[in-house]
Design an enzyme around this catalytic site. Structure first.
Site, PDB file in Angstrom:
ATOM      1  N   GLY A   1       0.981  -1.167  -0.301  1.00  0.00           N
ATOM      2  CA  GLY A   1       0.342  -0.698   0.328  1.00  0.00           C
ATOM      3  C   GLY A   1       0.762   1.530   0.277  1.00  0.00           C
ATOM      4  O   GLY A   1       1.968   1.394  -0.422  1.00  0.00           O
TER       5      GLY A   1
ATOM      6  N   GLN B   1       3.110   2.946   2.342  1.00  0.00           N
ATOM      7  CA  GLN B   1       4.288   2.833   3.241  1.00  0.00           C
ATOM      8  C   GLN B   1       4.684   1.121   2.218  1.00  0.00           C
ATOM      9  O   GLN B   1       5.962   1.656   1.511  1.00  0.00           O
ATOM     10  CB  GLN B   1       3.763   1.935   4.237  1.00  0.00           C
ATOM     11  CG  GLN B   1       4.334   3.765   5.365  1.00  0.00           C
ATOM     12  CD  GLN B   1       5.108   4.563   5.469  1.00  0.00           C
ATOM     13  OE1 GLN B   1       5.763   4.340   5.451  1.00  0.00           O
ATOM     14  NE2 GLN B   1       4.680   5.789   4.902  1.00  0.00           N
TER      15      GLN B   1
ATOM     16  N   SER C   1      -4.297 -10.476  -5.047  1.00  0.00           N
ATOM     17  CA  SER C   1      -4.669  -8.651  -4.485  1.00  0.00           C
ATOM     18  C   SER C   1      -3.976  -8.088  -5.904  1.00  0.00           C
ATOM     19  O   SER C   1      -3.463  -8.217  -6.806  1.00  0.00           O
ATOM     20  CB  SER C   1      -3.366  -8.947  -3.923  1.00  0.00           C
ATOM     21  OG  SER C   1      -3.133  -7.514  -2.960  1.00  0.00           O
TER      22      SER C   1
ATOM     23  N   SER D   1      -2.472  -5.197  -5.925  1.00  0.00           N
ATOM     24  CA  SER D   1      -1.025  -5.125  -5.595  1.00  0.00           C
ATOM     25  C   SER D   1      -0.656  -5.718  -7.079  1.00  0.00           C
ATOM     26  O   SER D   1       0.725  -5.206  -6.974  1.00  0.00           O
ATOM     27  CB  SER D   1      -0.771  -4.635  -5.008  1.00  0.00           C
ATOM     28  OG  SER D   1      -1.479  -3.599  -3.902  1.00  0.00           O
TER      29      SER D   1
ATOM     30  N   GLU E   1      -5.365  -3.765  11.608  1.00  0.00           N
ATOM     31  CA  GLU E   1      -5.854  -4.941  12.270  1.00  0.00           C
ATOM     32  C   GLU E   1      -6.104  -6.157  11.970  1.00  0.00           C
ATOM     33  O   GLU E   1      -6.790  -6.655  12.355  1.00  0.00           O
ATOM     34  CB  GLU E   1      -7.841  -3.833  11.588  1.00  0.00           C
ATOM     35  CG  GLU E   1      -8.017  -4.026  10.539  1.00  0.00           C
ATOM     36  CD  GLU E   1      -7.697  -2.797   9.541  1.00  0.00           C
ATOM     37  OE1 GLU E   1      -8.403  -2.164   8.949  1.00  0.00           O
ATOM     38  OE2 GLU E   1      -6.841  -1.975  10.532  1.00  0.00           O
TER      39      GLU E   1
ATOM     40  N   GLN F   1      -2.917  -7.406  10.979  1.00  0.00           N
ATOM     41  CA  GLN F   1      -1.854  -7.771  11.275  1.00  0.00           C
ATOM     42  C   GLN F   1      -1.934  -9.009  12.422  1.00  0.00           C
ATOM     43  O   GLN F   1      -0.287  -9.609  11.782  1.00  0.00           O
ATOM     44  CB  GLN F   1      -0.557  -6.749  11.978  1.00  0.00           C
ATOM     45  CG  GLN F   1      -0.158  -5.750  11.264  1.00  0.00           C
ATOM     46  CD  GLN F   1       1.240  -4.392  11.678  1.00  0.00           C
ATOM     47  OE1 GLN F   1       1.153  -5.039  12.365  1.00  0.00           O
ATOM     48  NE2 GLN F   1       1.073  -3.599  11.076  1.00  0.00           N
TER      49      GLN F   1
ATOM     50  N   LYS G   1       7.831   9.573   9.446  1.00  0.00           N
ATOM     51  CA  LYS G   1       7.371  10.318   9.470  1.00  0.00           C
ATOM     52  C   LYS G   1       6.906  10.942   8.138  1.00  0.00           C
ATOM     53  O   LYS G   1       6.492  12.518   8.526  1.00  0.00           O
ATOM     54  CB  LYS G   1       7.608  11.550  10.051  1.00  0.00           C
ATOM     55  CG  LYS G   1       7.633  10.887  11.834  1.00  0.00           C
ATOM     56  CD  LYS G   1       7.470   9.744  12.119  1.00  0.00           C
ATOM     57  CE  LYS G   1       5.756  10.464  12.778  1.00  0.00           C
ATOM     58  NZ  LYS G   1       4.623   9.280  13.651  1.00  0.00           N
TER      59      LYS G   1
ATOM     60  N   ASP H   1       1.345   8.447  18.882  1.00  0.00           N
ATOM     61  CA  ASP H   1       0.644   9.026  17.340  1.00  0.00           C
ATOM     62  C   ASP H   1      -0.945   8.514  17.801  1.00  0.00           C
ATOM     63  O   ASP H   1      -1.302   9.143  17.133  1.00  0.00           O
ATOM     64  CB  ASP H   1       1.123   7.303  16.725  1.00  0.00           C
ATOM     65  CG  ASP H   1       0.538   7.064  15.465  1.00  0.00           C
ATOM     66  OD1 ASP H   1       1.504   8.197  14.207  1.00  0.00           O
ATOM     67  OD2 ASP H   1      -0.528   6.583  14.527  1.00  0.00           O
TER      68      ASP H   1
ATOM     69  N   GLU I   1      -3.328  11.493  16.601  1.00  0.00           N
ATOM     70  CA  GLU I   1      -4.774  11.269  15.570  1.00  0.00           C
ATOM     71  C   GLU I   1      -5.670  11.454  15.761  1.00  0.00           C
ATOM     72  O   GLU I   1      -6.997  12.002  15.259  1.00  0.00           O
ATOM     73  CB  GLU I   1      -4.556   9.695  15.187  1.00  0.00           C
ATOM     74  CG  GLU I   1      -3.518   9.329  14.363  1.00  0.00           C
ATOM     75  CD  GLU I   1      -3.101   7.671  14.242  1.00  0.00           C
ATOM     76  OE1 GLU I   1      -2.517   7.715  13.054  1.00  0.00           O
ATOM     77  OE2 GLU I   1      -3.717   7.270  14.631  1.00  0.00           O
TER      78      GLU I   1
ATOM     79  N   GLU J   1     -14.585  29.565   5.278  1.00  0.00           N
ATOM     80  CA  GLU J   1     -13.801  29.583   6.047  1.00  0.00           C
ATOM     81  C   GLU J   1     -13.506  28.985   7.401  1.00  0.00           C
ATOM     82  O   GLU J   1     -12.574  29.390   7.754  1.00  0.00           O
ATOM     83  CB  GLU J   1     -14.700  30.721   6.661  1.00  0.00           C
ATOM     84  CG  GLU J   1     -15.225  31.993   5.708  1.00  0.00           C
ATOM     85  CD  GLU J   1     -13.952  33.158   5.540  1.00  0.00           C
ATOM     86  OE1 GLU J   1     -12.960  33.207   6.384  1.00  0.00           O
ATOM     87  OE2 GLU J   1     -14.169  34.060   4.706  1.00  0.00           O
TER      88      GLU J   1
END
Length: 334
Positions: A26, A28, A51, A53, A84, A86, A131, A191, A195, A227
């Protein structure tokens, strides 16, 4: 003060003769795999068969195999999958392929810190976390620069985790920008807090509340959007470039004065106490449990909130106004 390493502190020789398995392709994943390959490392990408990818990675000159095969081949296995999923993929497809002396890498500490991934004691576990989003990691590398990274070591049975982590950071361009040393605990908790309380949850809730306040008071939604939502980028870009000082130097005296006198009315003692409560939920693992459960039951809250967002007045007005500004889409493609 943080310990910071740079290019001269890292040596790619620590990865010589090693295979880097990048699990996921993806935002990264594509940047890590391509940068590492172009730095001269042996890279294999691990993906689910079928996949979307898979062909993309192959078209970019990378070797692609299924996740379990990549984990077996990899001396260093970088896990770049959604938080979620991994834990399950690690247990079912990655862990069986690990051997003593291997290294397990992450770009975010969530699953290690909250015990969803528990590596064998004879495997190094460390984090190299850019980062910035993957497209920026890739672009700055191609331009000869690099996005700063965080480095954290969780397990170091080999005694070389820091050196290998710095070498990996160098391979993806991170040492060009600088590598700050942290821990899995600190990276994960800060982190998540950033967020939730500021960057995503805090900012979007503030913008939407401002928009709704003006609309309820009878002002045109289009003006309210400009605005309270659209112009946020102008302010954030100035802060990004030179901190609060440059932003306040660049805006009008009227805006700067309003900043000082009204900001404390928005972020009150009650707001700060709520921030502390949010941080406690993160530190205790309460948020992590809630998030993982949400995934296990089919993400009903996520789906509901996404639908509500897409059907909101602020989304409708924003979509209409962006059609008036084709330069936004052009800048996105650039």
């Amino acid at each position: 003060m943080a310990t910071i390493y740079y290019d001269d502190d890292a040596n790619l020789e620590h990865l010589a003769g090693k295979t880097i398995a990048v699990i996921g392709y993806g935002s990264q994943g594509h940047a890590h795999a391509l940068n590492a390959k172009e730095s001269g490392l042996d890279v294999v990408v691990g993906l689910r068969r079928g996949s979307s990818s898979w062909t993309e990675a192959e078209a970019q000159g990378l070797r692609v195999v299924e996740v379990a095969d990549a984990a077996r081949e990899g001396d260093l296995v970088m896990v770049l999958l959604p938080d979620e999923v991994q834990g399950a993929i690690y247990r079912e497809q990655i862990a069986p392929g690990l051997e003593a002396g291997n290294a397990l890498l992450f770009a975010h500490g969530f699953n290690v810190h909250f015990h969803q991934v528990q590596a064998p004691a004879d495997v190094d576990v460390f984090m190299v976390a850019p980062k910035g989003p993957g497209h920026l990691v890739r672009r700055t590398y191609l331009e000869g620069g690099g996005v700063p990274c965080l480095l954290a070591v969780h397990q170091d049975p080999s005694g070389t985790a820091t050196q290998r982590g710095l070498a990996y950071a160098k391979a993806i361009g991170g040492t060009r920008g600088g590598v700050l040393v942290t821990t899995f605990e600190e990276e994960t908790e800060t982190d998540l807090f950033g967020e939730q309380a500021v960057l995503c949850g805090g900012v979007t809730a503030l913008m939407e509340a401002g928009f709704e306040t003006l609309v309820e008071a009878g002002y045109q939604p289009e003006i309210a959007y400009f605005e309270c939502v659209h112009e946020m980028k102008l302010i954030v870009d100035l802060i990004y470039e030179g901190g609060f000082e440059k932003m306040r130097h660049s805006i009008s005296n009227t805006a700067e004065y309003g900043d000082y006198v009204t900001g404390p009315r928005m972020v009150t003692d009650e707001t700060r106490e709520e921030m502390r409560a949010i941080l406690r939920d993160i530190q205790t693992g309460s948020f992590a449990r809630e998030f993982l459960l949400e995934h296990q039951v089919g993400q009903p809250r996520l789906r509901s909130q996404r639908r509500a967002t897409s059907e909101s007045l602020v989304a409708d007005v924003g979509a209409k106004l962006r059609k008036m500004m084709p330069f936004i889409a052009q800048g996105k493609k650039a």
